[in-house]
Design an enzyme around this catalytic site. Structure first.
Site, PDB file in Angstrom:
ATOM      1  N   TYR A  68     -24.941 -17.608 -61.123  1.00 52.59           N
ATOM      2  CA  TYR A  68     -25.603 -18.717 -61.829  1.00 52.59           C
ATOM      3  C   TYR A  68     -27.086 -18.427 -62.051  1.00 52.59           C
ATOM      4  N   GLU A  73     -16.369 -25.415 -57.435  1.00 52.21           N
ATOM      5  CA  GLU A  73     -15.749 -24.087 -57.280  1.00 52.21           C
ATOM      6  C   GLU A  73     -15.601 -23.731 -55.802  1.00 52.21           C
ATOM      7  N   TYR A 101      -2.275 -21.678 -64.209  1.00 54.13           N
ATOM      8  CA  TYR A 101      -2.262 -20.339 -64.795  1.00 54.13           C
ATOM      9  C   TYR A 101      -2.862 -19.340 -63.818  1.00 54.13           C
ATOM     10  N   GLY A 121       4.774 -23.320 -80.152  1.00 54.77           N
ATOM     11  CA  GLY A 121       4.733 -21.870 -79.932  1.00 54.77           C
ATOM     12  C   GLY A 121       4.724 -21.525 -78.453  1.00 54.77           C
ATOM     13  N   THR A 125       4.897 -22.487 -72.269  1.00 54.28           N
ATOM     14  CA  THR A 125       4.984 -21.884 -70.924  1.00 54.28           C
ATOM     15  C   THR A 125       4.652 -22.861 -69.786  1.00 54.28           C
ATOM     16  N   PRO A 126       3.562 -23.648 -69.868  1.00 54.04           N
ATOM     17  CA  PRO A 126       3.357 -24.597 -68.760  1.00 54.04           C
ATOM     18  C   PRO A 126       4.451 -25.650 -68.696  1.00 54.04           C
ATOM     19  N   PHE A 180      -5.208 -22.787 -74.925  1.00 53.81           N
ATOM     20  CA  PHE A 180      -5.047 -21.372 -74.609  1.00 53.81           C
ATOM     21  C   PHE A 180      -6.230 -20.563 -75.135  1.00 53.81           C
ATOM     22  N   GLY A 181      -7.430 -20.985 -74.832  1.00 54.22           N
ATOM     23  CA  GLY A 181      -8.632 -20.266 -75.252  1.00 54.22           C
ATOM     24  C   GLY A 181      -9.805 -21.098 -74.784  1.00 54.22           C
TER      25      GLY A 181
HETATM   26  C1  LIG Z   1      -5.296 -21.695 -69.504  1.00 55.26           C
HETATM   27  C2  LIG Z   1      -4.671 -20.662 -70.412  1.00 55.26           C
HETATM   28  C3  LIG Z   1      -3.320 -20.385 -70.316  1.00 55.26           C
HETATM   29  C4  LIG Z   1      -2.731 -19.456 -71.171  1.00 55.26           C
HETATM   30  N1  LIG Z   1      -1.389 -19.198 -71.066  1.00 55.26           N
HETATM   31  C5  LIG Z   1      -0.815 -18.295 -71.890  1.00 55.26           C
HETATM   32  C6  LIG Z   1       0.588 -18.000 -71.788  1.00 55.26           C
HETATM   33  O1  LIG Z   1       1.306 -18.555 -70.967  1.00 55.26           O
HETATM   34  N2  LIG Z   1       1.111 -17.073 -72.632  1.00 55.26           N
HETATM   35  C7  LIG Z   1       0.337 -16.436 -73.580  1.00 55.26           C
HETATM   36  O2  LIG Z   1       0.859 -15.590 -74.320  1.00 55.26           O
HETATM   37  N3  LIG Z   1      -0.979 -16.704 -73.702  1.00 55.26           N
HETATM   38  C8  LIG Z   1      -1.583 -17.590 -72.858  1.00 55.26           C
HETATM   39  N4  LIG Z   1      -2.931 -17.839 -72.966  1.00 55.26           N
HETATM   40  C9  LIG Z   1      -3.731 -17.066 -73.947  1.00 55.26           C
HETATM   41  C10 LIG Z   1      -4.153 -15.731 -73.315  1.00 55.26           C
HETATM   42  O3  LIG Z   1      -5.028 -15.972 -72.236  1.00 55.26           O
HETATM   43  C11 LIG Z   1      -4.907 -14.827 -74.290  1.00 55.26           C
HETATM   44  O4  LIG Z   1      -5.934 -15.566 -74.898  1.00 55.26           O
HETATM   45  C12 LIG Z   1      -3.981 -14.260 -75.348  1.00 55.26           C
HETATM   46  O5  LIG Z   1      -2.981 -13.470 -74.738  1.00 55.26           O
HETATM   47  C13 LIG Z   1      -4.786 -13.397 -76.327  1.00 55.26           C
HETATM   48  O6  LIG Z   1      -5.480 -12.429 -75.606  1.00 55.26           O
HETATM   49  P1  LIG Z   1      -5.717 -10.992 -76.258  1.00 55.26           P
HETATM   50  O7  LIG Z   1      -6.548 -10.199 -75.340  1.00 55.26           O
HETATM   51  O8  LIG Z   1      -4.439 -10.421 -76.719  1.00 55.26           O
HETATM   52  O9  LIG Z   1      -6.536 -11.364 -77.542  1.00 55.26           O
HETATM   53  P2  LIG Z   1      -8.142 -11.171 -77.773  1.00 55.26           P
HETATM   54  O10 LIG Z   1      -8.351  -9.707 -77.908  1.00 55.26           O
HETATM   55  O11 LIG Z   1      -8.792 -11.899 -76.681  1.00 55.26           O
HETATM   56  O12 LIG Z   1      -8.295 -11.862 -79.121  1.00 55.26           O
HETATM   57  C14 LIG Z   1      -8.218 -13.286 -79.200  1.00 55.26           C
HETATM   58  C15 LIG Z   1      -8.394 -13.684 -80.638  1.00 55.26           C
HETATM   59  O13 LIG Z   1      -9.674 -13.308 -81.096  1.00 55.26           O
HETATM   60  C16 LIG Z   1      -9.548 -12.537 -82.251  1.00 55.26           C
HETATM   61  N5  LIG Z   1     -10.575 -11.470 -82.308  1.00 55.26           N
HETATM   62  C17 LIG Z   1     -10.732 -10.468 -81.426  1.00 55.26           C
HETATM   63  N6  LIG Z   1     -11.714  -9.657 -81.835  1.00 55.26           N
HETATM   64  C18 LIG Z   1     -12.153 -10.153 -83.018  1.00 55.26           C
HETATM   65  C19 LIG Z   1     -13.126  -9.755 -83.952  1.00 55.26           C
HETATM   66  N7  LIG Z   1     -13.856  -8.669 -83.751  1.00 55.26           N
HETATM   67  N8  LIG Z   1     -13.285 -10.522 -85.051  1.00 55.26           N
HETATM   68  C20 LIG Z   1     -12.558 -11.636 -85.249  1.00 55.26           C
HETATM   69  N9  LIG Z   1     -11.622 -12.058 -84.411  1.00 55.26           N
HETATM   70  C21 LIG Z   1     -11.410 -11.336 -83.310  1.00 55.26           C
HETATM   71  C22 LIG Z   1      -8.171 -11.892 -82.155  1.00 55.26           C
HETATM   72  O14 LIG Z   1      -7.666 -11.516 -83.411  1.00 55.26           O
HETATM   73  C23 LIG Z   1      -7.370 -12.987 -81.546  1.00 55.26           C
HETATM   74  O15 LIG Z   1      -6.903 -13.890 -82.509  1.00 55.26           O
HETATM   75  C24 LIG Z   1      -3.528 -18.765 -72.118  1.00 55.26           C
HETATM   76  C25 LIG Z   1      -4.900 -19.033 -72.188  1.00 55.26           C
HETATM   77  C26 LIG Z   1      -5.472 -19.965 -71.339  1.00 55.26           C
HETATM   78  C27 LIG Z   1      -6.952 -20.219 -71.432  1.00 55.26           C
HETATM   79  C1  HEM Z   2     -24.169 -24.146 -65.720  1.00 52.64           C
HETATM   80  C2  HEM Z   2     -23.667 -22.934 -65.947  1.00 52.64           C
HETATM   81  C3  HEM Z   2     -22.402 -22.666 -66.698  1.00 52.64           C
HETATM   82  C4  HEM Z   2     -21.792 -23.399 -67.667  1.00 52.64           C
HETATM   83  C5  HEM Z   2     -22.235 -24.724 -68.271  1.00 52.64           C
HETATM   84  C6  HEM Z   2     -20.604 -22.681 -68.064  1.00 52.64           C
HETATM   85  C7  HEM Z   2     -19.715 -23.122 -69.016  1.00 52.64           C
HETATM   86  C8  HEM Z   2     -18.529 -22.482 -69.331  1.00 52.64           C
HETATM   87  C9  HEM Z   2     -17.542 -22.985 -70.256  1.00 52.64           C
HETATM   88  C10 HEM Z   2     -17.658 -24.262 -71.035  1.00 52.64           C
HETATM   89  C11 HEM Z   2     -16.528 -22.100 -70.278  1.00 52.64           C
HETATM   90  C12 HEM Z   2     -15.239 -22.211 -71.122  1.00 52.64           C
HETATM   91  C13 HEM Z   2     -14.215 -22.949 -70.289  1.00 52.64           C
HETATM   92  C14 HEM Z   2     -12.903 -23.077 -71.006  1.00 52.64           C
HETATM   93  O1  HEM Z   2     -12.826 -23.733 -72.006  1.00 52.64           O
HETATM   94  O2  HEM Z   2     -11.944 -22.504 -70.553  1.00 52.64           O
HETATM   95  C15 HEM Z   2     -16.851 -21.036 -69.376  1.00 52.64           C
HETATM   96  C16 HEM Z   2     -16.069 -19.926 -69.169  1.00 52.64           C
HETATM   97  C17 HEM Z   2     -16.544 -18.798 -68.548  1.00 52.64           C
HETATM   98  N1  HEM Z   2     -17.694 -18.688 -67.800  1.00 52.64           N
HETATM   99 FE1  HEM Z   2     -19.075 -20.128 -67.504  1.00 52.64          FE
HETATM  100  N2  HEM Z   2     -20.512 -21.524 -67.343  1.00 52.64           N
HETATM  101  C18 HEM Z   2     -21.595 -21.478 -66.500  1.00 52.64           C
HETATM  102  C19 HEM Z   2     -21.870 -20.476 -65.591  1.00 52.64           C
HETATM  103  C20 HEM Z   2     -21.219 -19.270 -65.560  1.00 52.64           C
HETATM  104  C21 HEM Z   2     -21.584 -18.163 -64.711  1.00 52.64           C
HETATM  105  C22 HEM Z   2     -22.696 -18.170 -63.673  1.00 52.64           C
HETATM  106  C23 HEM Z   2     -20.754 -17.134 -65.005  1.00 52.64           C
HETATM  107  C24 HEM Z   2     -20.746 -15.747 -64.419  1.00 52.64           C
HETATM  108  C25 HEM Z   2     -21.452 -14.783 -64.911  1.00 52.64           C
HETATM  109  C26 HEM Z   2     -19.835 -17.616 -66.020  1.00 52.64           C
HETATM  110  C27 HEM Z   2     -18.808 -16.878 -66.581  1.00 52.64           C
HETATM  111  C28 HEM Z   2     -17.810 -17.407 -67.372  1.00 52.64           C
HETATM  112  C29 HEM Z   2     -16.691 -16.626 -67.849  1.00 52.64           C
HETATM  113  C30 HEM Z   2     -16.440 -15.142 -67.604  1.00 52.64           C
HETATM  114  C31 HEM Z   2     -15.883 -17.516 -68.579  1.00 52.64           C
HETATM  115  C32 HEM Z   2     -14.599 -17.173 -69.342  1.00 52.64           C
HETATM  116  C33 HEM Z   2     -15.070 -16.612 -70.646  1.00 52.64           C
HETATM  117  C34 HEM Z   2     -14.006 -16.355 -71.626  1.00 52.64           C
HETATM  118  O3  HEM Z   2     -12.817 -16.479 -71.319  1.00 52.64           O
HETATM  119  O4  HEM Z   2     -14.383 -16.019 -72.748  1.00 52.64           O
HETATM  120  N3  HEM Z   2     -20.148 -18.899 -66.332  1.00 52.64           N
HETATM  121  N4  HEM Z   2     -18.074 -21.288 -68.797  1.00 52.64           N
END
Ligand SMILES: Cc1cc2nc3c(=O)[nH]c(=O)nc-3n(C[C@H](O)[C@H](O)[C@H](O)COP(=O)(O)OP(=O)(O)OC[C@H]3O[C@@H](n4cnc5c(N)ncnc54)[C@H](O)[C@@H]3O)c2cc1C
Ligand code: HEM
Length: 401
Positions: A98, A140, A189, A272, A276-277, A392-393
């Site tokens: 942080y 956390e 998850y 789609g 899963t959940p 899922f993002g």
């Molecule tokens: C709580 C939670 C639960 C989930 N559960 C499941 C599950 O049960 N099953 C499942 O299949 N998935 C699940 N997901 C989604 C999963 O975590 C991934 O997000 C998914 O598999 C895509 O990851 P990836 O690395 O293949 O895609 P990424 O490489 O992360 O890409 C994600 C998107 O960004 C786009 N992107 C990447 N690079 C660029 C670029 N340069 N320009 C423009 N666009 C770009 C890609 O085309 C794609 O559409 C879950 C997500 C969350 C947050």
């Molecule tokens: C006050 C401080 C912070 C705030 C407000 C914040 C906020 C958030 C939010 C809103 C998300 C997306 C959650 C979701 O929709 O799933 C997220 C994800 C995340 N955060 Fe933070 N965060 C903070 C601090 C941190 C710190 C200290 C770290 C560590 C370096 C961190 C690392 C990440 C990572 C790695 C993800 C997932 C990113 C991804 O999947 O693209 N965050 N945080």
């Protein structure tokens, strides 16, 4: 709670800061990940960086938190914080990080706001940051304590691979270190960390879609390349290469969208791979011999794209209080579905569905889909607090409802 002076300054500057948040968070990530590239190795998701989604989620959460502090100074916005805390815990984020985030975030604020970033303004927003960070750190810490510690990553062995559809595969995982599998609640998850072909590690979340003793099942749908976007990197790698015998680094389970206890009716709505959940929730009800009233609504492109379709049919047949309604955009066919499963062409339409009073709804699917269903459920009389959703993002809805 914000100090009186800071509250006045935050109130006065919130429009300017909120308006600049996109620029601030863009610069924040550019400088932080530029100077600390190790944070992209196994922690930050570079797909979300490229698409800009993580930036929007961070900006949205800070703006929402500041607004809530001003509007309800005595309440902690737990719903907003909980989603973030669970995601952080699934990635093993630590308290000292942080300080790193603070350094780069405030560097970006000073740069973007320039002369407007007076010491008074910076001090007020510093207070917002540490209130939010403090609340997240505390949440956390509680989650780490309950889940067995801050070291969330363990090796798991892939013991089985089952094709669900052309794009989705179910992987069975067993603890690779011989230890017990951690408990989880249906709807939660895990994060899966894998090494990409360029050597960089990337983590993604996958809902636990099933279990068998100490085995945990996840179902991964590969994201294919589109006209404007590349193929998803982790899903493509797992779908293309994960085979029995492989080791994957998997986190302890996290996630706050979990099936609540009780005997009130449930409405499980998915589209789609959002099934899963719901598969885990239905499985859990079945294991507990539940006779709860359950209405499953699912939308998919075609029957062949519908992951966990057979399992859904079996579970609906076994659960005495369950019915399902399934919509297929194309190739609408009924292939021996049980009588409690109704198949329709097109996309989800709540019109013919009677939502029971006192129901609790769980939604998972693309945001526009969930937005439409949520509106329909609220119009039908369900209170907003009884409609839960999993994105899922990065959650671009944070703080908006
Ligand atoms: C709580 C939670 C639960 C989930 N559960 C499941 C599950 O049960 N099953 C499942 O299949 N998935 C699940 N997901 C989604 C999963 O975590 C991934 O997000 C998914 O598999 C895509 O990851 P990836 O690395 O293949 O895609 P990424 O490489 O992360 O890409 C994600 C998107 O960004 C786009 N992107 C990447 N690079 C660029 C670029 N340069 N320009 C423009 N666009 C770009 C890609 O085309 C794609 O559409 C879950 C997500 C969350 C947050
Ligand atoms: C006050 C401080 C912070 C705030 C407000 C914040 C906020 C958030 C939010 C809103 C998300 C997306 C959650 C979701 O929709 O799933 C997220 C994800 C995340 N955060 Fe933070 N965060 C903070 C601090 C941190 C710190 C200290 C770290 C560590 C370096 C961190 C690392 C990440 C990572 C790695 C993800 C997932 C990113 C991804 O999947 O693209 N965050 N945080």
């Amino acid at each position: 709670m914000l100090s009186t002076e800071s509250a006045a300054t935050v109130r006065a500057t919130i429009p300017a800061v909120a308006g600049a948040l996109d620029d601030i968070t863009a610069r924040f990530y550019d400088t932080m990940l530029g100077e600390r590239p190790e944070l992209l190795d196994g922690l930050f998701n570079r797909g979300n960086q490229a698409s800009g989604e993580q930036r929007k989620a961070l900006a949205g959460s800070i703006a929402a938190f500041a607004t809530m502090l001003l509007e309800n100074p005595d309440e902690r916005p737990d719903a907003l914080l909980s989603r973030i805390a669970h995601k952080h815990v699934s990635l093993g984020i630590t308290e000292d990080q942080y300080v790193i985030v603070h350094k780069y975030l405030f560097g970006a604020i000073a740069h973007v706001l320039d002369d407007a970033a007076t010491p008074e303004v910076v001090a007020a927003w510093d207070e917002v940051y540490w209130l939010m960070a403090g609340a997240l750190i505390a949440m956390e810490a509680g989650l780490y304590q309950r889940s067995g510690g801050r070291d969330v990553w363990r090796p798991w062995t892939v013991t089985e691979r089952r094709e669900q559809t052309a794009d989705a595969v179910t992987l069975t995982l067993e603890p690779g270190d011989g230890g017990p599998a951690p408990d989880f609640r249906p709807g939660q998850y895990v994060s899966v960390r894998a090494q990409m072909p360029d050597g960089v590690h990337q983590a993604r979340q996958y809902s636990v879609s099933g279990w068998d003793g100490s085995r945990r099942l996840i179902t991964v749908k590969r994201l294919r390349a589109g006209e404007w976007n590349p193929a998803g990197e982790v899903s493509t790698l797992l779908h293309g290469t994960a085979t029995p015998g492989d080791t994957l680094m998997v986190s302890t389970p996290a996630g706050d969208v979990t099936l609540s206890d009780g005997d009130h009716p449930l409405v499980l709505v998915s589209a789609g791979i959002g099934c899963t959940p719901m598969a885990a929730m239905l499985r859990h009800l079945d294991e507990h011999g539940s006779d709860r009233r359950v209405i499953v609504l699912h939308a998919d492109r075609t029957p062949a794209d519908h992951a966990h379709r057979e399992e859904l049919n079996e579970l609906i047949e076994r659960l005495p209080g369950a019915t399902a309604h399934v919509w297929y955009e194309q190739d609408h066919t009924e292939a021996g579905e049980p009588t409690d499963v109704t198949v329709r062409p097109g996309t989800v339409d709540l019109g013919p569905i009677e939502i029971p009073e006192g129901a609790e709804a769980y939604l998972c699917g693309p945001l526009p889909f969930m937005r439409g269903v949520r509106t329909g459920l609220l119009d039908g009389g369900l209170p907003a607090r009884r409609v839960h959703y999993e994105v899922f993002g990065p959650d671009l809805w944070l703080g908006q409802n």
